[in-house]
Design a protein around this motif. Structure first.
Motif, PDB file in Angstrom:
ATOM      1  N   ILE A  69      11.498 -52.349  19.241  1.00 20.37           N
ATOM      2  CA  ILE A  69      12.249 -51.502  18.314  1.00 20.37           C
ATOM      3  C   ILE A  69      11.639 -51.678  16.927  1.00 20.37           C
ATOM      4  O   ILE A  69      11.525 -52.798  16.423  1.00 20.37           O
ATOM      5  CB  ILE A  69      13.745 -51.890  18.262  1.00 20.37           C
ATOM      6  N   THR A  70      11.238 -50.554  16.308  1.00 17.37           N
ATOM      7  CA  THR A  70      10.632 -50.642  14.980  1.00 17.37           C
ATOM      8  C   THR A  70      11.641 -50.316  13.893  1.00 17.37           C
ATOM      9  O   THR A  70      12.556 -49.513  14.087  1.00 17.37           O
ATOM     10  CB  THR A  70       9.439 -49.675  14.835  1.00 17.37           C
ATOM     11  N   THR A  71      11.443 -50.943  12.760  1.00 17.10           N
ATOM     12  CA  THR A  71      12.193 -50.652  11.546  1.00 17.10           C
ATOM     13  C   THR A  71      11.144 -50.297  10.500  1.00 17.10           C
ATOM     14  O   THR A  71      10.277 -51.110  10.192  1.00 17.10           O
ATOM     15  CB  THR A  71      13.025 -51.853  11.087  1.00 17.10           C
ATOM     16  N   ARG A  72      11.235 -49.060  10.001  1.00 14.65           N
ATOM     17  CA  ARG A  72      10.231 -48.565   9.059  1.00 14.65           C
ATOM     18  C   ARG A  72      10.917 -47.907   7.877  1.00 14.65           C
ATOM     19  O   ARG A  72      11.940 -47.228   8.037  1.00 14.65           O
ATOM     20  CB  ARG A  72       9.317 -47.546   9.738  1.00 14.65           C
ATOM     21  N   LEU A  73      10.339 -48.085   6.705  1.00 15.84           N
ATOM     22  CA  LEU A  73      10.798 -47.411   5.503  1.00 15.84           C
ATOM     23  C   LEU A  73       9.875 -46.228   5.263  1.00 15.84           C
ATOM     24  O   LEU A  73       8.654 -46.401   5.161  1.00 15.84           O
ATOM     25  CB  LEU A  73      10.775 -48.368   4.312  1.00 15.84           C
ATOM     26  N   HIS A  74      10.446 -45.042   5.211  1.00 13.09           N
ATOM     27  CA  HIS A  74       9.670 -43.823   4.967  1.00 13.09           C
ATOM     28  C   HIS A  74       9.941 -43.313   3.559  1.00 13.09           C
ATOM     29  O   HIS A  74      11.067 -43.373   3.078  1.00 13.09           O
ATOM     30  CB  HIS A  74      10.070 -42.715   5.950  1.00 13.09           C
ATOM     31  N   TRP A  75       8.902 -42.762   2.947  1.00 11.45           N
ATOM     32  CA  TRP A  75       9.043 -42.017   1.706  1.00 11.45           C
ATOM     33  C   TRP A  75       8.645 -40.584   2.002  1.00 11.45           C
ATOM     34  O   TRP A  75       7.662 -40.335   2.725  1.00 11.45           O
ATOM     35  CB  TRP A  75       8.119 -42.561   0.616  1.00 11.45           C
TER      36      TRP A  75
END
Length: 103
Positions: free
Chosen positions: A26-32
């Protein structure tokens, strides 16, 4: 240990991401982004949390399109089969938790 200051993050392109963690697939990513994504259905469940900005989340249920306005602190959960697309109003920073490699 890692500290991420979401409001300071900016990607070089829309939907660019900072990988925060990958735990058991499971990935946790911050997107802009400052541009809409595209209509899609994820391979699994997705949690979409607006950390900064405002996002119009378009989604379809039984062919009928709806729009939810997501503000800072709001969370959108897309279950399996939920067709959706995010349209930010200006720049936004979004935390996305999903299966690794999901669309």
């Amino acid at each position: 240990m890692k500290i991420v200051r979401a409001r300071e993050f900016r990607a070089e392109r829309a939907w660019g991401a900072l990988d925060i963690a990958c735990m058991n697939g499971i990935t946790t990513r911050l997107h802009w982004t400052d541009q809409p994504y595209r209509w899609h259905v994820n391979d699994g469940q997705e949690v979409f949390a607006v950390l900064d900005g405002v996002v119009d989340m378009h989604y379809r249920v039984d062919g009928a399109e709806s729009v939810a306005v997501l503000e800072t602190g709001d969370v959108f959960f897309a279950d399996v089969g939920c067709e959706h697309v995010a349209h930010p109003r200006g720049a936004a920073r979004i935390l996305v938790v999903e299966h690794a490699g999901s669309v």
